[in-house]
Write a protein that holds these residues in place. Structure first.
Motif, PDB file in Angstrom:
ATOM      1  N   ILE A 144       0.434  -6.857   9.632  1.00 52.95           N
ATOM      2  CA  ILE A 144       0.772  -5.689   8.832  1.00 52.95           C
ATOM      3  C   ILE A 144       2.162  -5.206   9.231  1.00 52.95           C
ATOM      4  N   VAL A 145       3.005  -4.980   8.234  1.00 53.09           N
ATOM      5  CA  VAL A 145       4.327  -4.410   8.472  1.00 53.09           C
ATOM      6  C   VAL A 145       4.409  -3.085   7.723  1.00 53.09           C
ATOM      7  N   HIS A 146       5.355  -2.280   8.122  1.00 54.96           N
ATOM      8  CA  HIS A 146       5.474  -0.942   7.553  1.00 54.96           C
ATOM      9  C   HIS A 146       6.932  -0.612   7.307  1.00 54.96           C
ATOM     10  N   THR A 147       7.221   0.029   6.163  1.00 60.15           N
ATOM     11  CA  THR A 147       8.556   0.563   5.913  1.00 60.15           C
ATOM     12  C   THR A 147       8.528   2.069   6.127  1.00 60.15           C
ATOM     13  N   PHE A 148       9.400   2.544   7.003  1.00 61.14           N
ATOM     14  CA  PHE A 148       9.495   3.977   7.276  1.00 61.14           C
ATOM     15  C   PHE A 148      10.559   4.546   6.336  1.00 61.14           C
ATOM     16  N   HIS A 149      10.110   5.090   5.208  1.00 61.43           N
ATOM     17  CA  HIS A 149      11.019   5.530   4.153  1.00 61.43           C
ATOM     18  C   HIS A 149      11.619   6.908   4.387  1.00 61.43           C
ATOM     19  N   PHE A 192       0.851  -1.187   0.000  1.00 66.25           N
ATOM     20  CA  PHE A 192       0.000   0.000   0.000  1.00 66.25           C
ATOM     21  C   PHE A 192       0.889   1.239   0.000  1.00 66.25           C
ATOM     22  N   THR A 193       0.767   2.058  -1.046  1.00 68.17           N
ATOM     23  CA  THR A 193       1.665   3.201  -1.200  1.00 68.17           C
ATOM     24  C   THR A 193       0.964   4.374  -1.869  1.00 68.17           C
ATOM     25  N   ASP A 194       1.262   5.582  -1.428  1.00 66.00           N
ATOM     26  CA  ASP A 194       0.713   6.772  -2.074  1.00 66.00           C
ATOM     27  C   ASP A 194       1.463   7.120  -3.353  1.00 66.00           C
ATOM     28  N   THR A 195       2.683   6.622  -3.500  1.00 69.94           N
ATOM     29  CA  THR A 195       3.492   6.965  -4.665  1.00 69.94           C
ATOM     30  C   THR A 195       3.998   5.712  -5.365  1.00 69.94           C
ATOM     31  N   TYR A 196       3.805   5.691  -6.672  1.00 71.05           N
ATOM     32  CA  TYR A 196       4.290   4.562  -7.479  1.00 71.05           C
ATOM     33  C   TYR A 196       4.454   5.063  -8.908  1.00 71.05           C
ATOM     34  N   PHE A 197       5.182   4.319  -9.697  1.00 73.25           N
ATOM     35  CA  PHE A 197       5.388   4.724 -11.085  1.00 73.25           C
ATOM     36  C   PHE A 197       4.044   4.938 -11.780  1.00 73.25           C
ATOM     37  N   LYS A 203      -7.255 -12.764  -1.251  1.00 73.84           N
ATOM     38  CA  LYS A 203      -6.843 -13.580  -0.105  1.00 73.84           C
ATOM     39  C   LYS A 203      -5.447 -13.181   0.386  1.00 73.84           C
ATOM     40  N   LEU A 204      -5.296 -11.874   0.647  1.00 74.97           N
ATOM     41  CA  LEU A 204      -3.996 -11.398   1.111  1.00 74.97           C
ATOM     42  C   LEU A 204      -3.583 -12.099   2.410  1.00 74.97           C
ATOM     43  N   ASP A 205      -2.295 -12.428   2.488  1.00 77.39           N
ATOM     44  CA  ASP A 205      -1.737 -13.021   3.699  1.00 77.39           C
ATOM     45  C   ASP A 205      -1.097 -11.973   4.604  1.00 77.39           C
ATOM     46  N   ILE A 206      -0.682 -10.858   4.000  1.00 69.18           N
ATOM     47  CA  ILE A 206      -0.004  -9.826   4.777  1.00 69.18           C
ATOM     48  C   ILE A 206      -0.158  -8.488   4.060  1.00 69.18           C
ATOM     49  N   VAL A 207      -0.215  -7.421   4.824  1.00 75.81           N
ATOM     50  CA  VAL A 207      -0.238  -6.055   4.298  1.00 75.81           C
ATOM     51  C   VAL A 207       1.098  -5.393   4.619  1.00 75.81           C
ATOM     52  N   HIS A 208       1.650  -4.708   3.626  1.00 73.45           N
ATOM     53  CA  HIS A 208       2.916  -3.990   3.819  1.00 73.45           C
ATOM     54  C   HIS A 208       2.688  -2.543   3.389  1.00 73.45           C
ATOM     55  N   THR A 209       2.555  -1.635   4.361  1.00 74.96           N
ATOM     56  CA  THR A 209       2.344  -0.229   4.046  1.00 74.96           C
ATOM     57  C   THR A 209       3.682   0.466   3.807  1.00 74.96           C
ATOM     58  N   GLN A 210       3.654   1.442   2.874  1.00 72.03           N
ATOM     59  CA  GLN A 210       4.865   2.165   2.488  1.00 72.03           C
ATOM     60  C   GLN A 210       4.687   3.676   2.671  1.00 72.03           C
ATOM     61  N   THR A 211       3.627   4.064   3.344  1.00 70.64           N
ATOM     62  CA  THR A 211       3.314   5.479   3.555  1.00 70.64           C
ATOM     63  C   THR A 211       2.569   5.619   4.870  1.00 70.64           C
ATOM     64  N   GLU A 212       2.718   6.784   5.497  1.00 68.99           N
ATOM     65  CA  GLU A 212       1.993   7.059   6.736  1.00 68.99           C
ATOM     66  C   GLU A 212       0.686   7.792   6.481  1.00 68.99           C
TER      67      GLU A 212
END
Length: 414
Positions: free
Chosen positions: A113-118, A6-11, A86-95
């Protein structure tokens, strides 16, 4: 494994975050996983365009940061899609918007759910009403409230890890450096054609800067240093690749320094062409102090182009030999470092130990990155347990929204 990013910015938006997410997606897919991107709409992407495994949600430009977008609806739609996948995990890339939607989806599906603090947002507060609305202390409150309840956090660097500790983030944090492609085919290097395109020759000493042309990147300091470099290497050229809000100011700065003819503004390029521009440069220059994962730095290293940059905890972990690059403490110290690499190129001299660069490549390999993230996913799934009821989760989300709207409210108590 079915993974939702899950991200607010992508190509086609160009940023280090978008590059990091694309790399992760490709590496996880190479391992045999199904990866789905939940992101914002973009005016460069036709509404009818079919993008496999990419779901876009209605968005508008961020009011203070027009080339980034914020989604304003789609939570229930995203939840239905996530259930169908049928998602097994959510990985957020934005706050922000898609990050909140990712939290909602994980909560409703009762999956980890895991998160990357970019991003260290303290370096970007000037975009929001010139820093008058959110102060640095408020960033900690916002970040901590958003990351409350996460199964785990990914930090791209030791520097970011220490920032999260200072923010008193409660979730487990692991350092997984972002990786890049380190093995390039000869056909990917089109730098020879760029000499003709830019009116240069293979003998031209070239300093290159690649990335978003923004004020926080301090490219103006590199321009000032380059003006001094020309006294020792008068045939040198400074090639600035990318676009952004600071471009016109930088063009004026180059003119005021009377070096306009020695500076080439290329503008935005296709991502697939970046390797050729790295190869074109004899040295990559940066005065930025806002990098948390420095993708441009490691991309430059994979192209065998040394880096000259400002010292930081992140850069200290990356650059430790002249063959890789040189770090300085102040922008004016860029001058002798840049001259050193340009003159070495002219003399056919190799600086430092090539083995040092070879040893670093494994650490920044995209495959190492992808495997590290997957291993973290497995740990998250193993340790995940749904111990937060829906009412508690909703209260925490409301607290996060309040902290963003009123970022000064609790600073004195933290």
């Amino acid at each position: 494994m079915n993974i939702g990013l899950f991200t607010d910015t992508y190509f086609p938006q160009v940023s280090g975050v978008a590059t990091s997410i694309k790399t992760l997606k490709e590496q996880l897919e190479a391992q045999g996983h199904q990866v789905y991107i939940f992101t914002s709409t973009d005016p460069k992407v036709d509404e009818d365009m079919v993008e496999p495994h990419i779901y876009r949600f209605s968005s508008v430009p961020f009011v203070w940061f027009k080339d980034r977008r914020m989604t304003y609806r789609g939570g229930f739609q995203a939840l239905q899609i996530a259930k169908d996948l049928k998602l097994d995990i959510v990985h957020t890339q934005t706050e922000f918007s898609l990050g909140m939607i990712g939290k909602f989806v994980a909560r409703q599906m009762k999956i980890p759910i895991v998160h990357t603090f970019h991003t260290n947002y303290e370096d970007y507060l000037h975009y929001i009403a010139n820093g008058k609305i959110i102060r640095p202390g408020g960033v900690a409150v916002i970040a901590r409230n958003f990351m409350h309840g996460m199964t785990g956090i990914i930090s791209p660097s030791r520097q970011t890890f220490e920032t999260l500790q200072a923010y008193k983030v409660e979730a487990p944090v692991v350092i997984i450096p972002t990786g890049v492609k380190i093995a390039h085919a000869a056909s990917e290097d089109k730098s020879a054609a760029l000499y003709d395109q830019l009116g240069l020759t293979p003998e031209t000493p070239i300093v290159v800067s690649i990335g978003r042309v923004a004020f926080e990147k301090n490219i103006d300091a590199v321009l000032s240093a380059f003006a001094m470099v020309l006294q020792d290497v008068p045939t040198a050229k400074f090639i600035i690749v990318g676009d952004g809000p600071a471009r016109s100011a930088l063009e004026e700065h180059a003119a005021s320094l009377d070096i306009k003819d020695s500076v080439i503004f290329v503008g935005e390029i296709e991502h697939d062409d970046t390797y050729s521009y790295y190869r074109l440069g004899d040295v990559f220059a940066s005065a930025s102090t806002s990098e948390t994962q420095g993708i441009t730095f490691i991309e430059s290293i994979t192209a065998d182009t040394p880096v000259v940059a400002i010292r930081s905890e992140y850069m200290d972990d990356l650059i430790h030999d002249e063959n890789i690059g040189t770090l300085v403490d102040e922008p004016y110290e860029l001058v002798p470092a840049l001259v050193k690499y340009l003159q070495a190129k002219q003399a056919g001299q190799i600086l430092g130990q090539p083995d040092a660069r070879a040893n670093l490549l494994h650490q920044i390999d995209e495959k190492t990155f992808g495997q590290g993230v997957y291993d973290f996913y497995q740990e998250a799934i193993e340790i995940y347990h749904d111990d937060e009821d829906d009412e508690s989760a909703e209260m925490n989300n409301a607290e996060y929204v309040r902290s963003f709207l009123h970022p000064f409210r609790r600073e004195q108590n933290d």
